[in-house]
Write a protein that holds these residues in place. Sequence first.
Motif, mmCIF file in Angstrom:
data_model
loop_
_atom_site.group_PDB
_atom_site.id
_atom_site.type_symbol
_atom_site.label_atom_id
_atom_site.label_comp_id
_atom_site.label_asym_id
_atom_site.label_seq_id
_atom_site.Cartn_x
_atom_site.Cartn_y
_atom_site.Cartn_z
ATOM 1 N N HIS A 40 32.608 32.816 35.936
ATOM 2 C CA HIS A 40 33.459 32.249 36.983
ATOM 3 C C HIS A 40 32.658 31.900 38.239
ATOM 4 C CE1 HIS A 40 37.113 32.863 34.777
ATOM 5 N NE2 HIS A 40 36.915 34.164 34.690
ATOM 6 N N LYS A 43 30.957 28.672 37.574
ATOM 7 C CA LYS A 43 31.921 27.574 37.658
ATOM 8 C C LYS A 43 32.245 27.252 39.113
ATOM 9 C CE LYS A 43 34.310 26.027 34.706
ATOM 10 N NZ LYS A 43 34.325 24.781 33.954
ATOM 11 N N SER A 46 29.455 25.252 40.601
ATOM 12 C CA SER A 46 29.429 23.853 40.172
ATOM 13 C C SER A 46 30.646 23.063 40.647
ATOM 14 C CB SER A 46 29.314 23.762 38.647
ATOM 15 O OG SER A 46 30.475 24.279 38.046
ATOM 16 N N TYR A 50 37.073 25.443 42.325
ATOM 17 C CA TYR A 50 37.446 26.221 41.136
ATOM 18 C C TYR A 50 38.461 27.300 41.525
ATOM 19 C CZ TYR A 50 36.827 29.012 36.890
ATOM 20 O OH TYR A 50 37.033 29.699 35.728
#
Length: 122
Positions: A40, A43, A46, A50
Motif C-alpha cells: 500500500h 501504491k 506511485s 491512493y
Amino acid sequence: NTSECEKYACCPLPPYLEDSGCVIEEDENGGRPLRDVCFHLLKLYSDRSYELDQLLDPRSVTSDPLDFRLSWHLWEVLRALNYCHLSQQSWGVLNCSYAAQLESEGLWEWAVFVMLHEPDAQ
C-alpha cells in the motif's frame, strides 16, 4: 492478465499470511483483497491519491483487527508528509479505536494524547 494457474508470484500478503501459500484473502466488507502495508505504501508513492483506508487497515499488518497501534502512528507520519485525504469519519474512528485500545491497557494518559489529535473538537 494471466489465468489462475499461470501466476508466477504470490500476492503481497500481510506478514501473518505469508506462509499460507498463494491465496488471496478477501475482505468480507468491501470485497477488496488484503495486501501488505508495504504494498500500500508503494501504491501511495506511485499514486498520491491512493485510498488511505486500505493502507491504514490494521489487518494489513497484524491478524488482530482491533490493534490500531501501527495504523495510528503511520497515519500521523502520513499527515506530517501532507497526505490528508483520509475522511474525517475514518480519522475519528482511527483515533477513537487506538485511544480505546490504550485505555484498555491502563494507559489512559496516552489515550488522552491520542484524543487530542481528534479532527472534530466538538
